[in-house]
Scaffold this active site. Structure first.
Site, PDB file in Angstrom:
ATOM      1  N   ASP A 140       0.810  -1.214   0.000  1.00  0.00           N
ATOM      2  CA  ASP A 140       0.000   0.000   0.000  1.00  0.00           C
ATOM      3  C   ASP A 140       0.845   1.266   0.000  1.00  0.00           C
ATOM      4  O   ASP A 140       0.449   2.282  -0.577  1.00  0.00           O
ATOM      5  CB  ASP A 140      -0.929   0.000   1.213  1.00  0.00           C
ATOM      6  CG  ASP A 140      -2.180  -0.827   0.956  1.00  0.00           C
ATOM      7  OD1 ASP A 140      -2.101  -1.763   0.141  1.00  0.00           O
ATOM      8  OD2 ASP A 140      -3.219  -0.547   1.563  1.00  0.00           O
ATOM      9  N   SER A 187      -5.246   4.909   5.146  1.00  0.00           N
ATOM     10  CA  SER A 187      -4.197   4.045   5.658  1.00  0.00           C
ATOM     11  C   SER A 187      -4.260   4.066   7.173  1.00  0.00           C
ATOM     12  O   SER A 187      -4.680   5.050   7.782  1.00  0.00           O
ATOM     13  CB  SER A 187      -2.829   4.556   5.192  1.00  0.00           C
ATOM     14  OG  SER A 187      -1.797   3.965   5.943  1.00  0.00           O
ATOM     15  N   CYS A 196       1.248  -8.005   5.033  1.00  0.00           N
ATOM     16  CA  CYS A 196       0.816  -6.636   4.780  1.00  0.00           C
ATOM     17  C   CYS A 196      -0.681  -6.577   4.506  1.00  0.00           C
ATOM     18  O   CYS A 196      -1.333  -7.576   4.296  1.00  0.00           O
ATOM     19  CB  CYS A 196       1.639  -6.019   3.656  1.00  0.00           C
ATOM     20  SG  CYS A 196       3.382  -5.802   4.131  1.00  0.00           S
ATOM     21  N   ASP A 197      -1.148  -5.361   4.447  1.00  0.00           N
ATOM     22  CA  ASP A 197      -2.545  -4.962   4.530  1.00  0.00           C
ATOM     23  C   ASP A 197      -3.591  -6.001   4.108  1.00  0.00           C
ATOM     24  O   ASP A 197      -4.242  -6.607   4.936  1.00  0.00           O
ATOM     25  CB  ASP A 197      -2.742  -3.685   3.723  1.00  0.00           C
ATOM     26  CG  ASP A 197      -1.998  -2.519   4.359  1.00  0.00           C
ATOM     27  OD1 ASP A 197      -1.054  -2.771   5.118  1.00  0.00           O
ATOM     28  OD2 ASP A 197      -2.343  -1.373   4.092  1.00  0.00           O
ATOM     29  N   LYS A 198      -3.809  -6.183   2.818  1.00  0.00           N
ATOM     30  CA  LYS A 198      -4.929  -7.002   2.355  1.00  0.00           C
ATOM     31  C   LYS A 198      -4.598  -8.483   2.351  1.00  0.00           C
ATOM     32  O   LYS A 198      -5.487  -9.321   2.208  1.00  0.00           O
ATOM     33  CB  LYS A 198      -5.353  -6.582   0.935  1.00  0.00           C
ATOM     34  CG  LYS A 198      -5.503  -5.095   0.744  1.00  0.00           C
ATOM     35  CD  LYS A 198      -6.349  -4.453   1.824  1.00  0.00           C
ATOM     36  CE  LYS A 198      -6.114  -2.966   1.931  1.00  0.00           C
ATOM     37  NZ  LYS A 198      -4.772  -2.576   2.289  1.00  0.00           N
ATOM     38  N   CYS A 246       5.166  -2.147   8.201  1.00  0.00           N
ATOM     39  CA  CYS A 246       5.538  -0.826   8.729  1.00  0.00           C
ATOM     40  C   CYS A 246       5.232  -0.703  10.219  1.00  0.00           C
ATOM     41  O   CYS A 246       4.231  -1.205  10.707  1.00  0.00           O
ATOM     42  CB  CYS A 246       4.841   0.264   7.934  1.00  0.00           C
ATOM     43  SG  CYS A 246       5.361   0.307   6.203  1.00  0.00           S
TER      44      CYS A 246
END
Length: 553
Positions: free
Chosen positions: A78, A468, A119-121, A191
């Protein structure tokens, strides 16, 4: 065993011949086949080390008597796709990930899964697939990045985005910007703040789908490799006992996850992913349930971007288990639920200890008596919208502001950087929802621009897109219905007064229903830029944000 469909009987000799061709031994073919789903790639710092995690998982599976089979999963970073057309693919990729994991596992008859996202998704996508398949599964993330260092202070990617705003405002020179670039993201891993990836990896612990440490053990630590080996061993215990994801994820487990979400101050994106996960488990999560839980859940953590603590400090303070023990102590968790450890929630957290009350505040001394997220309802968000309340300045919790309306993120960013936004404004960004975007882009660039230019305590932002986990300030997203679905947010005009009350969960535009009806007759929907490819299919099938942006057929 499921794998006997391709390993047992004379009729399966052709399948066994192909397994031999892939390098499997006769002994390995007789053992349970465990899919090790690795999202490793060289473009995402959170995923660059996942091959080592996968090797450690394989060692654990071998030690416990199974046969590991590494298979891939895609991922989108992202941070890298932020602020340009690539972001349209991010949320949408969650569905591709879920579909591909389901396909690989079902087609090849795996007996169990170890899911290695970071990570995100990728995290919710893999969990959604596990619930669809309902075969024994465990989540083993790659772990968070270490905090960066700039001018002697800990930092993260969110400060890097804000540095751009500071540079545009003349508060940072070229040398300072380069120092931020090279110092903000110092290691592999997701992150370092409580952004979406770390939020979801922590919530996997709260759901019971991961062992303690999944969300917080830093990626570069050797402890992360030991954790991976233990996860590999534990999947074999889950296979032996036939403990499946739907035995773990039920309504009470989802309530536990929301409660921990509120205490940690997780990313607003969790309100997209938890309903989608619930849907795959056969449940519907109403956004008002989040508010009900928030009302009784103290916010115990202010991790970046809400505060100055980072994931490594949460880990040192006792991790998610220590937060859960604080909550369980005042009766806010269902402690009798089964988890992938083979023990219940209460047994898992019995030995947890809050080792740093500055990082994890005791329940007697919370940052606030209410949770980190708030879901607002009103005439421009009839089905709700979300704000990370724990990252909002106190003076912005209840206020009235003047609408400045923009079609799409780019025009809003140009106006912010161009000095056209002033204290008391609310930036309204339209047609960025699941269907309108499509793909519901994250708005870290405009929120970071406002913060970097010193406007985050004076200017709000509202959008049918999303944010985010690194966003802070009065950033209100996921407005439902979205503009592209006829939502009233799409009828706002410059100068409209918008009243926001995050303490009482309301948002209201000072526009009458009659005026909205008049404007609707004049409304012209922008033409979609998507003319083909799989995003066109996504745009036709995706539901609204309040339903988790799931695909409906």
């Amino acid at each position: 065993m499921i794998s006997e469909q391709i390993t047992q009987g004379v009729e399966r000799a052709p399948q066994r011949s192909l397994l031999y061709a892939a390098g499997f031994t006769e002994d390995e073919i007789k053992k349970p086949l465990i899919g090790v789903v690795s999202a490793q790639s060289e473009i995402i710092p959170g995923h660059m080390h996942l091959s080592k995690i996968a090797e450690a998982v394989k060692a654990g599976i071998y030690a416990a008597g199974g046969t590991p089979v590494v298979v891939p999963a895609i991922g989108v970073c992202d941070g890298i796709v932020m602020g340009h057309r690539g972001m349209h693919y991010s949320l949408a990729s969650r569905e591709l990930i879920a579909d591909s994991v389901e396909t690989l596992a079902a087609a090849h008859c795996f007996d169990g899964l170890v899911l290695i996202p970071n990570c995100d998704k990728i995290v919710p996508g893999m969990v959604m697939a596990a619930l669809r398949l309902n075969i024994p599964a465990i989540v083993c993330s790659g772990g968070p990045m270490l905090a960066g260092r700039v001018k002697g202070k800990k930092t993260s990617l969110s400060q890097m985005f804000e540095a751009v705003g500071a540079y545009k405002a003349g508060k940072l020179d070229d040398a300072g910007l380069l120092e931020c670039e090279k110092g903000s993201c110092p290691s592999c891993g997701s992150c370092s703040g409580m952004f979406t990836a770390n939020s979801m990896n922590c919530l996997c612990e709260a759901l019971g789908l991961a062992l303690h440490g999944n969300g917080t053990i830093p990626a570069p630590y050797s402890e992360r490799l030991r954790f991976a080996k233990e996860s590999g061993k534990q999947i074999m215990e889950l296979v032996r006992r036939d403990i499946k994801p739907r035995d773990i994820v039920n309504e009470q487990a989802l309530e536990n996850a929301i409660t921990v979400d509120m205490a940690l101050g997780c990313s607003t994106n969790s309100s997209l992913h938890l309903p989608a996960i619930a849907h795959e488990a056969g449940y519907k999560l109403d956004l008002k349930r989040f508010n009900e839980i928030s009302e009784k859940t103290p916010n115990l953590c202010h991790l970046a971007p809400a505060g100055n603590h980072f994931m490594e400090e949460l880990n040192e303070a006792g991790g998610v288990a220590a937060v859960m023990k604080e909550l369980a102590g005042i009766g806010l968790l269902h402690t009798g639920l089964m988890t992938v450890s083979g023990k219940n929630v209460g047994e898992n957290i019995a030995g947890a200890e809050n080792r740093d009350p500055k990082v994890i505040r005791p329940v007697e001394n919370p940052y606030s008596r209410m949770g980190g997220l708030a879901f607002l309802f009103g005439n421009i968000a009839k089905n709700g919208c979300v704000v990370k309340r724990s990252a909002v300045a106190p003076e912005m919790l209840v206020h009235t502001c003047t609408a400045r309306v923009f079609i799409g993120e780019a025009k809003a960013v140009n106006a912010i950087y161009g000095g056209q936004i002033h204290p008391g404004d609310i930036v309204v960004i339209l047609y960025e929802g699941p269907k309108g975007g499509p793909g519901m882009r994250e708005m870290l660039v405009p929120t970071s621009a406002l913060a970097g230019m010193g406007l985050d305590k004076d200017v709000a932002l509202i959008t049918d897109g999303r944010f985010s986990g690194a966003s802070r300030g009065a950033s209100i997203g996921h407005v439902s219905p979205e503009a592209a679905a006829g939502g009233e947010i799409g009828l706002l005009r410059d100068g409209d007064q918008i009243e926001i009350d995050m303490l009482h969960y309301t948002i209201h535009a000072d526009v009458t229903e009659e005026e909205f009806a008049r404007r609707r007759k004049e409304q012209v929907m922008p033409e979609s830029w998507v003319k083909g490819g799989w995003l066109a299919r996504y745009q036709k099938l995706v539901s609204s944000a309040d339903e988790g942006a799931i695909l409906k057929v």
